[in-house]
Design a protein around this motif. Sequence first.
Motif, short mmCIF file in Angstrom:
data_model
loop_
_atom_site.label_atom_id
_atom_site.label_comp_id
_atom_site.label_asym_id
_atom_site.label_seq_id
_atom_site.Cartn_x
_atom_site.Cartn_y
_atom_site.Cartn_z
N ARG A 1 -7.96 -4.42 -1.96
CA ARG A 1 -8.22 -3.12 -1.38
C ARG A 1 -9.67 -2.70 -1.63
O ARG A 1 -10.36 -2.21 -0.74
CB ARG A 1 -7.26 -2.18 -2.10
CG ARG A 1 -7.09 -0.86 -1.54
CD ARG A 1 -6.05 -0.20 -2.43
NE ARG A 1 -5.88 1.15 -2.01
CZ ARG A 1 -4.71 1.77 -1.93
NH1 ARG A 1 -3.62 1.14 -2.29
NH2 ARG A 1 -4.63 2.99 -1.52
N ILE B 1 -5.69 2.09 3.92
CA ILE B 1 -6.83 1.80 3.04
C ILE B 1 -8.11 2.40 3.63
O ILE B 1 -8.91 3.03 2.92
CB ILE B 1 -6.99 0.27 2.84
CG1 ILE B 1 -5.78 -0.29 2.07
CG2 ILE B 1 -8.30 -0.07 2.11
CD1 ILE B 1 -5.73 -1.81 2.03
N VAL C 1 0.82 -1.22 0.00
CA VAL C 1 0.00 0.00 0.00
C VAL C 1 0.86 1.27 0.00
O VAL C 1 0.48 2.29 -0.57
CB VAL C 1 -0.93 -0.02 1.24
CG1 VAL C 1 -1.65 1.30 1.43
CG2 VAL C 1 -1.93 -1.16 1.12
N ASN D 1 -4.87 -4.04 -5.53
CA ASN D 1 -6.01 -3.14 -5.77
C ASN D 1 -7.34 -3.84 -5.63
O ASN D 1 -8.31 -3.26 -5.17
CB ASN D 1 -5.91 -2.49 -7.14
CG ASN D 1 -5.25 -1.12 -7.02
OD1 ASN D 1 -5.17 -0.56 -5.93
ND2 ASN D 1 -4.79 -0.59 -8.15
#
Length: 298
Positions: free
Chosen positions: A129, A160, A96, A126
Amino acid sequence: MHYDRNGLRIGLDHPNGDFSFLSHAHSDHTSGIKKQKNIIASRETLALADIPTEPYSHPAARMIDAGHILGSRQLVIESDGEKTVYTGDISLKPNVFGMSAKIEQCDRLIMEATYGDPAYHFPPLNEVRMQLERFVKANDSSNIVIGAYSLGKTQEVIKILNEAGVAPIVTEEAEFFCSVYESFGIPLERIVVGSEEAEEAMSKRFVAIVPMGKAKRYFASRLATAFNRKTLCAAATGWALNFSFDTDAAFPMSDHADFDDLVRYVEESGAKQVEFFCGDGSRVLKAVSAKSGAIINS
Ligand SMILES: [Zn+2]
């Protein structure tokens, strides 16, 4: 583990040796290392491990990025014309925060094999996430507790959540690590459990990051009773790919190399001798030989 060649003895995440290398600050690597006076480590690792010493240096050894958590490094040792790399824990794909491991060409590789099983192929960060963000947004009238290791994974989950507009509640242990991340320029919005701010936040719907052992349905149901609000639980760990957790959701987020990345590291390093720790790497070597025909000693 040790490097022991050409009259040079280095403790690899181990206290005994002429000096030691501490790859990163996870407790399975720091245990006992405080006995050693001369430690090669990044400043971030020493701060996270709470070791108040200046980093040691030696002309035969240098560090390169490992991409696992803040401050994590690999060690490159060049002695008597032979180059050895000890990876510590590595992640080749950027996390991240954009941290990732560098692949170093070498003769001898001492590599982690936590996920040395072809079943472990992590989805793109991604994707995971977005799954996590969707889960938190779709359940915005429920409390949510997310299990994550307090160093590394917790800070990634906070980042996040912050981007989804949520400042989670964290434990005091995680708070210490968060404050070190911040002192090295990584801002993290969070609320520490037990503070007045936390009392206030917990009077409404909240998201909390808890130790993995607490991310269970029984704990969520106790919170639901205590706060009189539906409470869901989730886990953020690479093991979520192949193990089921007693949670409402699980997110396969890992700060380790998956099987394909371990194969890629061995191939690109060009190492003729590979040793593994933290798992069985025999299938990694088989995969490398099948692809390239290279014969590697282990
Ligand atoms: Zn680790």
